[in-house]
Write a protein that holds these residues in place. Structure first.
Motif: not given
Length: 249
Positions: A134-153
């Motif tokens: 999922i993340i790699s697809e987002l990075l490829g589709k939106y150059p320069g975007c950032k992803v913050v991965v929150q831990h589940p609770i």
């Protein structure tokens, strides 16, 4: 002359302290989507409100695409049914060229279930692989975007509504957290400065304060605690907001 200096100072101050414009897409399940109660707001709203209070943040646009019951399998590009929700939201926000596009992701609760949600139970290796896809697809589709991965609770070990979680599910959920952290480290090498570890504290805090922060729900093994109440969503949103601020500001 004094007025010219004042104008110059104000312009410099605006450039220095007003440069952060953010556009955030929140990806998640019912915990991301839910309001905690009839008069509440979901965690993304509270996260954004926190960010708007921070010095130097000029504007925050956001879309909450959290979908109840969803797993990482549901969010996979191509085969999943919800990835298009993230891209539609991101397309509108990516058009704001003066904004930094950010994805905040919180998935895993439903993956950890024994049975019920799509694809569950998801092994820790597959969970990491799905998140990375999922993340790699987002990075490829939106150059320069950032992803913050929150831990589940945390959730209680008797959690059993239409889906079956129980202690086995919680133990599986715990195995996801090291996988997330290792994945972020891998991205530090392959895509430096784009993927960040988000909140890591809410799991323990919600476990310790579950009677205060969760809605009591009647299930097949008694009263369980899975979804934050109105106070809980506010607390969780603030945790997310702090993590996003630490990552991107």
């Amino acid at each position: 002359m004094r007025s010219k200096f004042l104008i110059l100072f104000l312009l410099l101050a605006q450039l220095t302290f007003g440069q952060n414009k953010l556009s955030i897409v929140f990806i998640g399940n019912s915990i991301t989507q839910g309001k905690g109660g009839a008069n509440g707001f979901p965690p993304p709203t509270h996260a954004v409100n926190y960010l708007k209070e921070q010095k130097g943040v000029d504007d925050v646009a956001f879309v909450n695409v959290g979908k109840s019951g969803s797993t990482t399998v549901d969010w996979l590009p191509g085969s999943g049914k919800y990835f298009i929700l993230a891209t539609k939201a991101a397309d509108s926000l990516f058009a704001k060229k003066d904004h930094q596009l950010i994805f905040s992701m919180k998935l895993g609760t439903n993956d950890s279930a024994i049975e019920g949600p799509n694809g569950a139970p998801v092994a820790k290796e597959d969970y990491r692989k799905n998140m990375q896809t999922i993340i790699s697809e987002l990075l490829g589709k939106y150059p320069g975007c950032k992803v913050v991965v929150q831990h589940p609770i945390w959730y209680s070990t008797n959690t059993y509504n239409r889906s079956k979680y129980l202690e086995e599910g919680l133990e599986r959920l715990k195995t996801y957290i090291p996988e997330l952290d290792a994945m972020v480290k891998d991205y530090d090498n392959t895509n430096p400065g784009l993927v960040f570890k988000g909140d890591t504290k809410a799991f323990k805090y919600f476990k310790k304060n579950h009677l205060k922060l969760f809605k009591p729900e009647n299930g097949q093994q008694g009263v369980f605690y899975l979804h934050p109440n109105e106070e809980g969503v506010a607390v969780l949103g603030r945790y997310w907001g702090k993590a996003i601020a630490k990552a991107v500001l």
